[in-house]
Design an enzyme around this catalytic site. Sequence first.
Site, short mmCIF file in Angstrom:
data_model
loop_
_atom_site.label_atom_id
_atom_site.label_comp_id
_atom_site.label_asym_id
_atom_site.label_seq_id
_atom_site.Cartn_x
_atom_site.Cartn_y
_atom_site.Cartn_z
N ASP A 1 0.83 -1.21 0.00
CA ASP A 1 0.00 0.00 0.00
C ASP A 1 0.87 1.26 0.00
OD1 ASP A 1 -2.74 -1.02 0.18
OD2 ASP A 1 -2.06 -1.87 2.09
N MET B 1 0.90 5.21 -0.04
CA MET B 1 0.02 6.35 0.27
C MET B 1 0.85 7.63 0.29
SD MET B 1 -2.02 4.75 3.50
CE MET B 1 -2.78 3.14 3.46
N HIS C 1 -0.60 -1.23 -4.66
CA HIS C 1 -1.85 -0.46 -4.63
C HIS C 1 -1.49 0.99 -4.34
CE1 HIS C 1 -5.80 0.37 -2.17
NE2 HIS C 1 -5.77 1.05 -3.30
N MET D 1 -2.33 4.61 -3.59
CA MET D 1 -3.31 5.59 -3.13
C MET D 1 -2.61 6.94 -3.16
SD MET D 1 -4.71 3.16 -0.12
CE MET D 1 -3.26 2.12 -0.28
N MET E 1 -12.75 -1.61 -2.99
CA MET E 1 -12.40 -1.15 -1.64
C MET E 1 -13.58 -1.38 -0.71
SD MET E 1 -9.28 -0.24 -1.95
CE MET E 1 -9.17 0.13 -0.20
C1 DX5 Z 1 -6.35 0.48 3.19
C2 DX5 Z 1 -5.34 -0.35 2.45
C3 DX5 Z 1 -5.43 -1.77 2.82
C4 DX5 Z 1 -5.07 -2.07 4.26
C5 DX5 Z 1 -5.98 -3.20 4.66
O1 DX5 Z 1 -6.33 1.77 2.74
O2 DX5 Z 1 -5.54 -0.26 1.05
O3 DX5 Z 1 -4.70 -2.61 1.94
O4 DX5 Z 1 -3.75 -2.46 4.44
O5 DX5 Z 1 -5.88 -3.38 6.03
P1 DX5 Z 1 -6.90 -4.28 6.85
O6 DX5 Z 1 -6.85 -5.66 6.26
O7 DX5 Z 1 -6.36 -4.20 8.23
O8 DX5 Z 1 -8.26 -3.66 6.70
ZN ZN Z 2 -4.53 -1.82 -0.31
#
Ligand code: DX5
Ligand code: ZN
Length: 224
Positions: A36, A38, A67, A69, A138
């Site tokens: 992830d 961000m 991923h 973001m 999501m």
């Molecule tokens: C949230 C991320 C997820 C996060 C999921 O913004 O995209 O990938 O790591 O975490 P859990 O499984 O704890 O909801």
């Molecule tokens: Zn994610």
Amino acid sequence: MRTARIAPSVLAADFGRLRDQIVLAESGGADWIHVDVMDGHFVPNLSFGAPVIKAIRAATKLPVDVHLMVTAPEKYIAEYADLGANVFTFHPEATTHVQRQLAAIRDRGMKAGLALNPGTPLSAIDEVVADLDLVLVMSVNPGFGGQGYWGPATDKVARIKALLDVRRSGAVIEIDGGITARTIAAPFLAGCDMFVAGTSVFGQPDPAGAIAGLKAACPAGTPA
Ligand code: DX5
Ligand code: ZN
């Protein structure tokens, strides 16, 4: 017969022992490693970028599922491809020329994915189904691990599955956010195949066992 595939999210891992945690997940039957990224702009949180992706790539042979973001994800396509990322997923709101970016991701040899926030309608993928290898549903508003599963995501998976089938697309449906042994079965039955799990894997005392537990929580005998 379908089986659930698990992509543990390193966001919930102990970064002081990142390599060990990834090796542990791999030994527990992880299918992909979810990463992830961000930027503190597209989502209200900062995580990490290229140096951590490089470390993850060096720690595993599993596909690295990134991923993004971030605003303007196109800035990272070439760099992450060179680092060895296998899946590159971004949010359609984060860029102007979505189809161009999907094509650029494939040109660089990665699978191209679009992520749909809870408030983002299916129409965001309608015109680009042929350019997609993956749809990331999501099941939380992105930015943080450890949030609860957003229930309407299950029906959204079913509608995306129907759309992809009608269009004869082989794109993978992945779901992300709040996936636990209690929440995984519903989206699995709705047609989701790949499950991101952060807290319910790396937040547990036995991450390898937790992956097996997630897979076991999906009803056996489900036809393809
Ligand atoms: C949230 C991320 C997820 C996060 C999921 O913004 O995209 O990938 O790591 O975490 P859990 O499984 O704890 O909801
Ligand atoms: Zn994610």
